[in-house]
Design an enzyme around this catalytic site. Structure first.
Site, PDB file in Angstrom:
ATOM      1  N   GLU A 144      47.585  39.068  31.048  1.00  0.00           N
ATOM      2  CA  GLU A 144      46.221  39.034  30.513  1.00  0.00           C
ATOM      3  C   GLU A 144      45.230  39.155  31.655  1.00  0.00           C
ATOM      4  O   GLU A 144      45.428  38.561  32.732  1.00  0.00           O
ATOM      5  CB  GLU A 144      45.904  37.710  29.782  1.00  0.00           C
ATOM      6  CG  GLU A 144      46.550  37.557  28.444  1.00  0.00           C
ATOM      7  CD  GLU A 144      46.118  36.275  27.730  1.00  0.00           C
ATOM      8  OE1 GLU A 144      45.009  35.770  27.984  1.00  0.00           O
ATOM      9  OE2 GLU A 144      46.930  35.792  26.923  1.00  0.00           O
TER      10      GLU A 144
ATOM     11  N   TYR B 234      41.815  35.138  34.962  1.00  0.00           N
ATOM     12  CA  TYR B 234      40.424  35.380  34.566  1.00  0.00           C
ATOM     13  C   TYR B 234      39.435  35.099  35.689  1.00  0.00           C
ATOM     14  O   TYR B 234      38.510  35.858  35.904  1.00  0.00           O
ATOM     15  CB  TYR B 234      40.074  34.552  33.312  1.00  0.00           C
ATOM     16  CG  TYR B 234      40.771  35.115  32.086  1.00  0.00           C
ATOM     17  CD1 TYR B 234      40.212  36.151  31.362  1.00  0.00           C
ATOM     18  CD2 TYR B 234      42.032  34.653  31.704  1.00  0.00           C
ATOM     19  CE1 TYR B 234      40.863  36.721  30.276  1.00  0.00           C
ATOM     20  CE2 TYR B 234      42.694  35.216  30.615  1.00  0.00           C
ATOM     21  CZ  TYR B 234      42.100  36.244  29.902  1.00  0.00           C
ATOM     22  OH  TYR B 234      42.751  36.814  28.837  1.00  0.00           O
TER      23      TYR B 234
ATOM     24  N   ASN C 223      48.341  35.367  33.735  1.00  0.00           N
ATOM     25  CA  ASN C 223      47.063  35.579  33.056  1.00  0.00           C
ATOM     26  C   ASN C 223      45.975  35.145  34.027  1.00  0.00           C
ATOM     27  O   ASN C 223      45.927  33.977  34.426  1.00  0.00           O
ATOM     28  CB  ASN C 223      46.958  34.723  31.788  1.00  0.00           C
ATOM     29  CG  ASN C 223      47.967  35.122  30.724  1.00  0.00           C
ATOM     30  OD1 ASN C 223      48.761  36.058  30.913  1.00  0.00           O
ATOM     31  ND2 ASN C 223      47.956  34.418  29.607  1.00  0.00           N
TER      32      ASN C 223
HETATM   33  O1  IFM Z   1      41.829  34.542  24.000  1.00  0.00           O
HETATM   34  C1  IFM Z   1      42.475  33.895  25.037  1.00  0.00           C
HETATM   35  C2  IFM Z   1      43.975  34.026  24.896  1.00  0.00           C
HETATM   36  O2  IFM Z   1      44.415  33.556  23.666  1.00  0.00           O
HETATM   37  C3  IFM Z   1      44.657  33.227  25.976  1.00  0.00           C
HETATM   38  N1  IFM Z   1      44.147  33.565  27.279  1.00  0.00           N
HETATM   39  C4  IFM Z   1      42.708  33.623  27.460  1.00  0.00           C
HETATM   40  C5  IFM Z   1      42.081  34.460  26.371  1.00  0.00           C
HETATM   41  C6  IFM Z   1      40.550  34.493  26.567  1.00  0.00           C
HETATM   42  O3  IFM Z   1      40.037  33.202  26.522  1.00  0.00           O
END
Ligand code: IFM
Length: 463
Positions: free
Chosen positions: A372, A313, A311
């Site tokens: 993610e 970001y 994941n």
């Molecule tokens: O919404 C969250 C998710 O539950 C886990 N990873 C990050 C996302 C955005 O903050």
């Protein structure tokens, strides 16, 4: 520079969600309370008093949501299973009505030609287990292993690949160290047993899945760590942060050992959480010593991961500590665009992260899936900033693949706006806009963009 369509043929496209963020129906069909039901009821815990009580009402509207997924042309859908629907108190008798919901969901997904990719734990621990200590209690890991077996027995005939945990780092830090997520404990570094017990739970669940012939993944939230300067103090702080955020959660899985944290002065007294064995054989730091038992690391790494979920970001910039309680301090990343959440937008950080994983773990690194990636925007429908975010990150991903990293799929966060934890419904990450008053769904511009991208990649791959 390769573009996003240069990804390999067979590359899998998906979207991600999580149970408490979308399902609602928290008191229906025998579901037991989870830590998030209890936390969200605390005044001030979640912005504007929002909660997942209704959320996107996906529990009732899942057929409509699957139609939206079908419209995207997805290969896969990553969702999570609410443990307290399956076992209302986290242990013992199974709640047939709770399991039946996931049975229906899985059948409907398969019917739509979408492969289900379930996560067994996305932060919504049954409250009864939290009352017994939650992830600070070693016993929770064993209950998690049993729960994994129950769910796999029911759904494993139709789902070959499973994710055990979502972002154990974030759950430990936000839930147990800082108290800004459920269960709301503010233990700072004394939260570290929650890391070990989640990983132990992963090991036990993995064994249960593998015994049933199933494939195992984990979804870790990872970040490239940038020292704020080249001073020794900033470099040491960045290394400490990297150890805590990244290596603490991947080294045990892929190398069978914890990073040595002792150099960073991270040594809380963990004796309350278990006996302190002689750790010298494992090369682990004394700070995890109170809860790491003989054989635990073997268990955590014994079932090799079939895939590592990443994941991503943003990167994290780290400077020397300002607070004596921590070995680092977070520093701002300036000069880049920011999301509605004020997170820095650095697409190339994804390439850096992926090539860094390959360099660190070499042959021990399994194929990667981006489980993610996405951003919140304030746009109702015309969400060009999200399209720019996704396009930039997919180009960076293609670059990492061109540089030899084995990445098999990309699941964007998220299918639709949902409960963004302590932010309530105020941060919107969806390809689909949700009106939480009426539950009306409206595909955004990014939905059409993603659909087109998937179709174009498929067409190009089949040439
Ligand atoms: O919404 C969250 C998710 O539950 C886990 N990873 C990050 C996302 C955005 O903050």
């Amino acid at each position: 520079m390769p573009d996003r369509l240069d990804l390999p043929a067979g590359f899998r496209w998906g979207v991600s969600t999580a149970a408490y963020q979308i399902e609602g129906a928290v008191e229906e069909d025998g579901r037991g309370p989870s830590v998030w039901d209890v936390f969200a009821a605390r005044p001030g815990a979640v912005r504007e008093g929002h909660s997942g009580a209704v959320a996107c009402d996906h529990y009732h509207r899942y057929p409509e949501d699957i139609e939206l997924m079908r419209g995207l042309g997805l290969d896969g859908y990553r969702f999570s299973i609410a443990w307290s629907r399956v076992q209302p108190t986290g242990a013992g008798p199974v709640n047939p009505a709770g399991l039946a919901f996931y049975d229906r969901l899985v059948d409907a997904l398969l019917e739509a030609g979408i492969a289900p990719l379930p996560t067994l734990f996305h932060w919504d621990l049954p409250q009864a287990l939290e009352d017994a200590g939650g992830w600070l209690n070693r016993d929770t890991a064993y209950r998690f292993g049993e729960y994994a077996a129950v769910v796999a027995d029911r759904l494993g005939d139709r789902i070959p690949t499973w994710i055990t945990l979502n972002e154990p780092f974030v759950h430990m830090v936000y839930g147990y160290a800082l108290g800004i997520h459920a269960p709301g404990r503010a233990l700072m570094l004394d939260a570290l047993p929650a890391a070990h017990h989640q990983l132990l739970g992963h090991g036990l669940a993995s064994a249960a899945l593998r015994e049933r012939g199933l494939e195992v993944m984990i979804a870790n939230n990872l970040t490239p760590v940038w020292p704020a300067s080249s001073s020794d103090a900033d470099l040491a702080a960045a290394d400490a942060y990297d150890a805590l955020h990244n290596r603490l959660f991947t080294d045990p899985l892929l190398l069978g050992r914890y990073p040595d944290l002792s150099a960073y002065g991270v040594a809380p007294d963990l004796s309350a959480y278990g006996v302190a064995p002689d750790l010298s054989a494992y090369g682990v730091a004394p700070d995890l010593g109170g809860c790491v038992h003989d054989g635990d690391l073997k268990l955590i790494s014994a079932t090799p991961l079939d895939g590592l979920g990443v994941n991503y970001y943003n990167p994290t910039r780290i400077a020397a500590p300002t607070d004596p309680g921590l070995p680092f301090a977070e520093a701002p990343i300036d000069g880049v665009p920011r999301t509605a959440f004020d997170w820095p937008v650095v697409p190339d950080g994804l390439r850096e992260l992926l090539t860094g994983l390959r360099d660190r773990y070499g042959a021990a690194l399994p194929p990667i899936t981006i489980t993610e990636n996405g951003c919140s925007t304030t746009a109702a429908i015309d969400d060009q900033p999200r399209i720019d975010y996704l396009a930039g990150h997919l180009d960076a991903l293609a670059e990492a693949v061109a540089q030899g990293v084995d990445v098999r799929g990309y699941y964007t966060w998220s299918l639709m706006d949902n409960l963004e934890w302590a932010e309530g419904f105020n941060q919107r990450f969806g390809l689909v806009y949700v009106d939480f008053e009426t539950q009306r769904r409206a595909p955004r511009a990014s939905y059409a963009w993603y659909r087109h991208l998937i179709a174009a990649h498929r067409a190009r791959s089949s040439r």
